[in-house]
Design a protein around this motif. Structure first.
Motif, PDB file in Angstrom:
ATOM      1  N   LYS A 257     -11.333   2.765 -13.758  1.00  0.00           N
ATOM      2  CA  LYS A 257      -9.900   3.021 -13.780  1.00  0.00           C
ATOM      3  C   LYS A 257      -9.355   2.995 -12.359  1.00  0.00           C
ATOM      4  O   LYS A 257      -9.872   3.675 -11.476  1.00  0.00           O
ATOM      5  CB  LYS A 257      -9.638   4.384 -14.433  1.00  0.00           C
ATOM      6  N   ARG A 258      -8.302   2.218 -12.181  1.00  0.00           N
ATOM      7  CA  ARG A 258      -7.739   2.066 -10.849  1.00  0.00           C
ATOM      8  C   ARG A 258      -6.430   2.850 -10.748  1.00  0.00           C
ATOM      9  O   ARG A 258      -5.620   2.858 -11.672  1.00  0.00           O
ATOM     10  CB  ARG A 258      -7.505   0.571 -10.599  1.00  0.00           C
ATOM     11  N   TYR A 259      -6.247   3.492  -9.602  1.00  0.00           N
ATOM     12  CA  TYR A 259      -5.007   4.222  -9.331  1.00  0.00           C
ATOM     13  C   TYR A 259      -4.365   3.602  -8.099  1.00  0.00           C
ATOM     14  O   TYR A 259      -5.063   3.349  -7.104  1.00  0.00           O
ATOM     15  CB  TYR A 259      -5.300   5.695  -9.027  1.00  0.00           C
ATOM     16  N   ASP A 260      -3.070   3.369  -8.152  1.00  0.00           N
ATOM     17  CA  ASP A 260      -2.361   2.888  -6.961  1.00  0.00           C
ATOM     18  C   ASP A 260      -1.926   4.107  -6.157  1.00  0.00           C
ATOM     19  O   ASP A 260      -0.813   4.605  -6.299  1.00  0.00           O
ATOM     20  CB  ASP A 260      -1.142   2.049  -7.373  1.00  0.00           C
ATOM     21  N   ALA A 261      -2.831   4.585  -5.303  1.00  0.00           N
ATOM     22  CA  ALA A 261      -2.562   5.830  -4.574  1.00  0.00           C
ATOM     23  C   ALA A 261      -1.625   5.624  -3.388  1.00  0.00           C
ATOM     24  O   ALA A 261      -1.280   6.582  -2.692  1.00  0.00           O
ATOM     25  CB  ALA A 261      -3.873   6.466  -4.129  1.00  0.00           C
ATOM     26  N   LYS A 264       3.817   6.896  -4.993  1.00  0.00           N
ATOM     27  CA  LYS A 264       3.862   8.347  -5.240  1.00  0.00           C
ATOM     28  C   LYS A 264       3.372   8.717  -6.639  1.00  0.00           C
ATOM     29  O   LYS A 264       2.575   9.639  -6.803  1.00  0.00           O
ATOM     30  CB  LYS A 264       5.273   8.878  -5.001  1.00  0.00           C
ATOM     31  N   LEU A 265       3.841   7.987  -7.666  1.00  0.00           N
ATOM     32  CA  LEU A 265       3.427   8.332  -9.024  1.00  0.00           C
ATOM     33  C   LEU A 265       1.927   8.096  -9.217  1.00  0.00           C
ATOM     34  O   LEU A 265       1.215   8.944  -9.770  1.00  0.00           O
ATOM     35  CB  LEU A 265       4.248   7.532 -10.052  1.00  0.00           C
ATOM     36  N   GLY A 266       1.445   6.968  -8.724  1.00  0.00           N
ATOM     37  CA  GLY A 266       0.011   6.655  -8.837  1.00  0.00           C
ATOM     38  C   GLY A 266      -0.830   7.705  -8.117  1.00  0.00           C
ATOM     39  O   GLY A 266      -1.891   8.111  -8.595  1.00  0.00           O
ATOM     40  N   PHE A 267      -0.346   8.157  -6.989  1.00  0.00           N
ATOM     41  CA  PHE A 267      -1.053   9.170  -6.210  1.00  0.00           C
ATOM     42  C   PHE A 267      -1.135  10.483  -6.990  1.00  0.00           C
ATOM     43  O   PHE A 267      -2.187  11.132  -7.045  1.00  0.00           O
ATOM     44  CB  PHE A 267      -0.327   9.382  -4.885  1.00  0.00           C
TER      45      PHE A 267
END
Ligand code: UTP
Length: 294
Positions: A257-261, A264-267
């Motif tokens: 699972k990838r998060y766009d950190a 702001k929302l992904g973080f």
């Protein structure tokens, strides 16, 4: 024989405008996810994938990154004198296990330009590129998954992920054809073309490039050959597109699972999910979240 990958490039010189003002004086790669900066997750992923030679491309706020991976005698002495063995092991662990070098990107002229800064340190070797604001939670580290494909074909491999059409303009997007491969279960692709940040109507597919790459040294000549875009930026996608003329490039839809950190929302999503998974925080944090009237 296919050369072994020993080096990893960590571009960390972007402006991080989506995360201002937190990124005014420090790179977004130093934002902490629970209790570790983003870049440490990336460095640990490289380490667990068998890559120990770390090259960090820094811009503003480089001292925070350098200090983080450096030995801190003062802190270590203090922790030792107070008998805090666990914390001591944690702060020592990372600087003991890796070999870090730094190169400077004086101006944020794009990801391709940042990768090109590492040319001298890479030499003729294959290498990986890790964008540590793409945090990937996976059983087998995403970098390792890509390296397995590289070690079979000896050609560059980029990480791919399916993205909803309405979000596709935020990514480099590939035109690719599935390749049957032992155990890859429909995850491997041969790339025919790629486009940086297309309009949804122009996107050749819904397969976006995510921040993990295994590259060969030919990519430097390709990055040098492409003209900068309208904002003076040199995109890595354009360099790879140029390389496609002479070399096959593969894409691998990684498991995890990838998060766009860097967003702001992904973080926030990454923070909540990583905290819930922690042995020391998961239980009280879950109880706290349940108590919220939402
Ligand atoms: P992003 O496009 O996500 O980073 O680059 P950015 O430009 O810093 O972020 P926003 O969009 O303004 O919020 C992906 C990666 O490439 C690095 C960034 O640090 C990040 O790890 N990068 C980007 C560089 O090192 N140099 C650049 O000139 C551009």
């Amino acid at each position: 024989m296919i050369a072994k990958v020993r080096k990893a490039v960590f571009p960390a010189a972007g402006l991080g405008t989506r995360f201002l003002p937190a990124t005014k004086a420090q790179p977004k790669e130093m934002l902490p996810l629970v209790d570790k900066p983003l870049i440490q997750y990336g460095v640990e992923e490289a380490m667990h994938s068998g890559v120990q030679n770390i090259i960090i491309v820094t811009g503003r706020g480089k001292s925070a990154i350098e200090d983080h991976f450096d030995v801190s005698f003062e802190l270590e002495n203090l922790l030792e004198s107070r008998g805090k063995k666990d914390l001591l092991a944690q702060v020592r662990g990372i600087s003991d296990m890796i070999d870090v070098s730094y190169v400077r990107q004086k101006e944020a002229l794009g990801l391709g330009h940042a990768v090109l800064r590492a040319k001298e340190l890479i030499g003729a070797e294959p290498f990986v590129v890790v964008l540590s604001d793409d945090v990937i939670d996976a059983e087998v580290p995403a970098t390792r998954q890509l390296l397995d494909i590289y070690e079979y074909f000896g050609a560059p491999v980029v990480a791919l992920m399916e993205v909803p059409r309405e979000n596709i303009s935020a990514y480099g997007v590939v035109d690719a054809e599935p390749v049957p491969h032992n155990g890859a279960k429909g995850r491997l692709f041969r790339i025919h073309n790629m486009v940086e940040k297309p309009k949804p109507s122009d996107a050749p597919s819904n397969l976006a490039i995510i921040g993990r790459y295994v590259l060969t040294a030919e990519v430097f000549a390709s990055i040098e050959a492409v003209p900068p875009g309208s904002l003076g930026e040199i995109q890595l996608t354009d360099g790879l597109k140029h390389l496609l003329r002479s070399r096959p490039i593969y894409g691998y839809k990684f498991e995890g699972k990838r998060y766009d950190a860097g967003d702001k929302l992904g973080f926030l999503q990454a923070t909540v999910e990583f905290a819930l998974k922690r042995y020391d925080l998961g239980k009280p944090f879950r109880e706290y979240l349940k108590s919220l009237q939402i």
